[in-house]
Design an enzyme around this catalytic site. Structure first.
Site, PDB file in Angstrom:
ATOM      1  N   PHE A 132       0.853  -1.184   0.000  1.00 30.35           N
ATOM      2  CA  PHE A 132       0.000   0.000   0.000  1.00 30.35           C
ATOM      3  C   PHE A 132       0.896   1.244   0.000  1.00 30.35           C
ATOM      4  O   PHE A 132       1.857   1.318   0.772  1.00 30.35           O
ATOM      5  CB  PHE A 132      -0.881  -0.027   1.248  1.00 30.35           C
ATOM      6  CG  PHE A 132      -2.023   0.944   1.211  1.00 30.35           C
ATOM      7  CD1 PHE A 132      -3.239   0.586   0.666  1.00 30.35           C
ATOM      8  CD2 PHE A 132      -1.878   2.222   1.730  1.00 30.35           C
ATOM      9  CE1 PHE A 132      -4.301   1.484   0.631  1.00 30.35           C
ATOM     10  CE2 PHE A 132      -2.930   3.131   1.697  1.00 30.35           C
ATOM     11  CZ  PHE A 132      -4.141   2.755   1.151  1.00 30.35           C
ATOM     12  N   ASP A 202       2.009  -5.042   8.688  1.00 32.77           N
ATOM     13  CA  ASP A 202       0.809  -4.225   8.545  1.00 32.77           C
ATOM     14  C   ASP A 202      -0.387  -5.176   8.449  1.00 32.77           C
ATOM     15  O   ASP A 202      -0.437  -6.027   7.552  1.00 32.77           O
ATOM     16  CB  ASP A 202       0.937  -3.350   7.289  1.00 32.77           C
ATOM     17  CG  ASP A 202      -0.225  -2.379   7.149  1.00 32.77           C
ATOM     18  OD1 ASP A 202      -1.350  -2.743   7.548  1.00 32.77           O
ATOM     19  OD2 ASP A 202      -0.016  -1.273   6.631  1.00 32.77           O
ATOM     20  N   TYR A 227     -10.929   1.117  10.397  1.00 32.53           N
ATOM     21  CA  TYR A 227     -12.142   1.394   9.603  1.00 32.53           C
ATOM     22  C   TYR A 227     -12.433   0.368   8.521  1.00 32.53           C
ATOM     23  O   TYR A 227     -13.416   0.472   7.822  1.00 32.53           O
ATOM     24  CB  TYR A 227     -12.089   2.802   8.997  1.00 32.53           C
ATOM     25  CG  TYR A 227     -10.840   3.131   8.198  1.00 32.53           C
ATOM     26  CD1 TYR A 227     -10.675   2.685   6.900  1.00 32.53           C
ATOM     27  CD2 TYR A 227      -9.825   3.907   8.761  1.00 32.53           C
ATOM     28  CE1 TYR A 227      -9.545   2.994   6.176  1.00 32.53           C
ATOM     29  CE2 TYR A 227      -8.683   4.220   8.047  1.00 32.53           C
ATOM     30  CZ  TYR A 227      -8.542   3.765   6.754  1.00 32.53           C
ATOM     31  OH  TYR A 227      -7.408   4.062   6.045  1.00 32.53           O
ATOM     32  N   LYS A 228     -11.558  -0.627   8.354  1.00 30.81           N
ATOM     33  CA  LYS A 228     -11.836  -1.648   7.341  1.00 30.81           C
ATOM     34  C   LYS A 228     -12.625  -2.783   7.993  1.00 30.81           C
ATOM     35  O   LYS A 228     -13.786  -2.612   8.321  1.00 30.81           O
ATOM     36  CB  LYS A 228     -10.524  -2.120   6.710  1.00 30.81           C
ATOM     37  CG  LYS A 228      -9.919  -1.016   5.838  1.00 30.81           C
ATOM     38  CD  LYS A 228      -8.528  -1.305   5.346  1.00 30.81           C
ATOM     39  CE  LYS A 228      -8.014  -0.111   4.540  1.00 30.81           C
ATOM     40  NZ  LYS A 228      -6.557  -0.044   4.493  1.00 30.81           N
ATOM     41  N   ARG A 388     -12.325  -5.143  -7.490  1.00 36.09           N
ATOM     42  CA  ARG A 388     -12.012  -5.744  -6.196  1.00 36.09           C
ATOM     43  C   ARG A 388     -13.299  -5.928  -5.392  1.00 36.09           C
ATOM     44  O   ARG A 388     -14.093  -5.003  -5.273  1.00 36.09           O
ATOM     45  CB  ARG A 388     -11.054  -4.792  -5.465  1.00 36.09           C
ATOM     46  CG  ARG A 388     -10.347  -5.384  -4.293  1.00 36.09           C
ATOM     47  CD  ARG A 388      -9.283  -4.433  -3.783  1.00 36.09           C
ATOM     48  NE  ARG A 388      -9.888  -3.238  -3.179  1.00 36.09           N
ATOM     49  CZ  ARG A 388      -9.313  -2.515  -2.227  1.00 36.09           C
ATOM     50  NH1 ARG A 388      -8.125  -2.849  -1.773  1.00 36.09           N
ATOM     51  NH2 ARG A 388      -9.905  -1.441  -1.727  1.00 36.09           N
TER      52      ARG A 388
HETATM   53  C1  LIG Z   1      -5.894   1.103   4.436  1.00 29.32           C
HETATM   54  C2  LIG Z   1      -4.442   0.953   4.575  1.00 29.32           C
HETATM   55  C3  LIG Z   1      -3.679   1.978   5.139  1.00 29.32           C
HETATM   56  C4  LIG Z   1      -4.340   3.263   5.532  1.00 29.32           C
HETATM   57  O1  LIG Z   1      -3.550   4.120   6.287  1.00 29.32           O
HETATM   58  P1  LIG Z   1      -4.219   5.418   6.918  1.00 29.32           P
HETATM   59  O2  LIG Z   1      -3.146   6.025   7.713  1.00 29.32           O
HETATM   60  O3  LIG Z   1      -5.404   4.969   7.703  1.00 29.32           O
HETATM   61  O4  LIG Z   1      -4.692   6.290   5.804  1.00 29.32           O
HETATM   62  C5  LIG Z   1      -2.313   1.747   5.300  1.00 29.32           C
HETATM   63  N1  LIG Z   1      -1.739   0.595   4.913  1.00 29.32           N
HETATM   64  C6  LIG Z   1      -2.465  -0.413   4.358  1.00 29.32           C
HETATM   65  C7  LIG Z   1      -1.806  -1.685   3.957  1.00 29.32           C
HETATM   66  C8  LIG Z   1      -3.833  -0.251   4.164  1.00 29.32           C
HETATM   67  O5  LIG Z   1      -4.542  -1.226   3.604  1.00 29.32           O
END
Ligand SMILES: *Cc1c(COP(=O)(O)O)cnc(C)c1O
Length: 429
Positions: A132, A202, A227-228, A388
């Protein structure tokens, strides 16, 4: 013989996790296949946040920091998340965003490597080009700051070759956000340790999606999103875990007052709190924390029914059903391919589809046409041919999977994606 919609209805009737759906408010006519980006709203959230605003804040005012347990929230909710990710009590706190928490733990890991004698040539952070973007951006900044090199690999096959005397930190996202492919956390952590390196995991697409066991994997640092799959609400606070063997070893860089050992002594000099508490920086957002707790509770509600293992099984049953239907109905006629691993052991809670060559560049409009029909999935730039779909077992049923595929058949057969209203892109895709 192919199953009919009725067969899928029977699967719903037999599903022991079906009652968990009542924990959510979803608009009628919507099939929500995007819980991997933003979890659905728990029914409890509106009342609980109203209570926090009107009663705890409105009436309790500043007394609520003690009387309503506000100051304890990062720890109390952290302990609940710990149950989902195989961490111990008192090892997880809720704070800030994933990006900020990654900054804290990766920085702590780099500090630790630098502090070890004889480590001067160990200056490489390894991650995946497919990670990401925020993870890569944060790592780029820290590499620059600390004099490390960020090395990006293109395929997990390259991992064994980078486990050498130069590796400082292996920074991976356990479940890839595009393809849903899962890394073996335990095996890779062991390999990184054998090479003398630390690991940062992560868990954004793992926490609440697949069973995670940080302690059994002997991981070093982990962070993840609220939030996911945790259904905490848009921009909800994130979490951070540090293996207790590292938690007291160094400062984290955002040495704010609530991570101090005695914040209310108001002393001049920073003295970090023991354990995970030092990973708190400033004052927590109490209203957002309350919403996150409602979301985490929707997952803990599955504990009497088998917990994450049962949720994982249903999620795989849903995604396997989806893959079967795509193979049967979309492969030959429209050239749609499965872009996620077919082996369930290697797949998170989502399935990505690749459109045919002739439909190159139409993934975004196809998702919009599906949304027009009430089927909400998503699309990510950088992979223009990929759709997705997330399969969140808490609120999705098997008949909905059948309906989603039926809608996709209609969209492709009628070439609905060519309509101008579906071709227009908003600021957030
Ligand atoms: C959703 C996601 C993020 C989001 O980071 P924020 O700081 O909440 O914007 C980071 N890393 C991964 C792998 C994600 O899927």
């Amino acid at each position: 013989m192919s199953k009919t919609r009725h067969d899928y209805e029977l699967m719903d009737a037999a599903d022991k996790l079906r009652p968990l759906k009542k924990q959510f408010v979803l608009p009628p006519g919507v099939i929500y296949l995007d819980g991997n980006s933003l979890g659905a709203m728990p029914a409890a959230t509106a009342e609980r946040t109203r209570q926090v605003v009107e009663d705890e804040w409105g009436v309790g005012l500043i007394r609520s920091w003690n009387d309503a347990g506000w100051i304890e929230q990062p720890h109390r909710i952290g302990d609940k998340i710990a149950r989902l990710i195989g961490a111990g009590k008192g090892e997880v706190i809720v704070a800030d965003s994933t990006s900020l928490n990654l900054y804290k733990v990766l920085s702590a890991a780099l500090e630790q490597v630098k502090a070890q004698a004889g480590n001067s040539s160990r200056r490489t952070i390894v991650s995946e080009r497919e990670n990401f973007p925020t993870d890569l951006y944060i790592a780029q900044s820290l590499a620059k700051q600390h004099g490390f090199t960020l090395k990006l690999i293109d395929s997990p096959d390259e991992l064994p070759a980078v486990m050498d005397q130069h590796l400082a930190v292996l920074m991976l996202t356990q479940v890839n956000y595009r393809s849903g492919r899962v890394h073996d956390m335990q095996a890779l952590t062991a390999q990184a340790h054998a090479a003398g390196a630390l690991t940062v995991w992560d868990l954004c697409h793992s926490a609440g999606a697949i069973p995670v066991d940080l302690l059994a994997a002997n991981a070093d640092f982990a962070i993840g999103c609220g939030y996911k799959y945790l259904n905490g609400g848009p921009g909800s606070p994130a979490f951070v875990w540090v293996n207790p063997r590292h938690a007291d070893k160094c400062w984290q860089p955002l040495s704010g007052w609530l991570g101090h050992e005695a914040p209310f002594a108001f002393t001049t000099d920073y003295q970090p709190a023991a354990g995970i508490k030092r990973y708190i920086c400033g004052t927590p957002g109490i209203i957002a924390m309350a919403a996150l707790e409602c979301g985490v509770d929707t997952l803990l509600a599955a504990e009497p029914m088998g917990g994450m293992a049962a949720l994982r099984q249903k999620s795989l049953d849903l995604s396997n059903a989806f893959i079967t239907l795509v193979d049967e109905r979309l492969a030959a006629e429209f050239g749609v391919r499965i872009a996620s691993p077919r082996d369930p052991a290697l797949r998170g809670s989502q399935v990505s589809l690749a459109l045919s060559e002739e439909m190159n560049g139409e993934a975004y409009a196809t998702v919009q046409a599906l949304i027009g029909r009430g089927v909400i999935g998503d699309y990510r730039a950088g992979a223009p041919n990929l759709l997705r779909f997330g399969f969140t077992p808490l609120y999705l049923g098997f008949a909905e999977v059948w309906d989603a595929v039926e809608h996709l058949v209609q969209v492709l057969r009628g070439k609905e994606y060519l309509q101008p209203r579906f071709q227009k892109q908003g600021a957030v895709t």
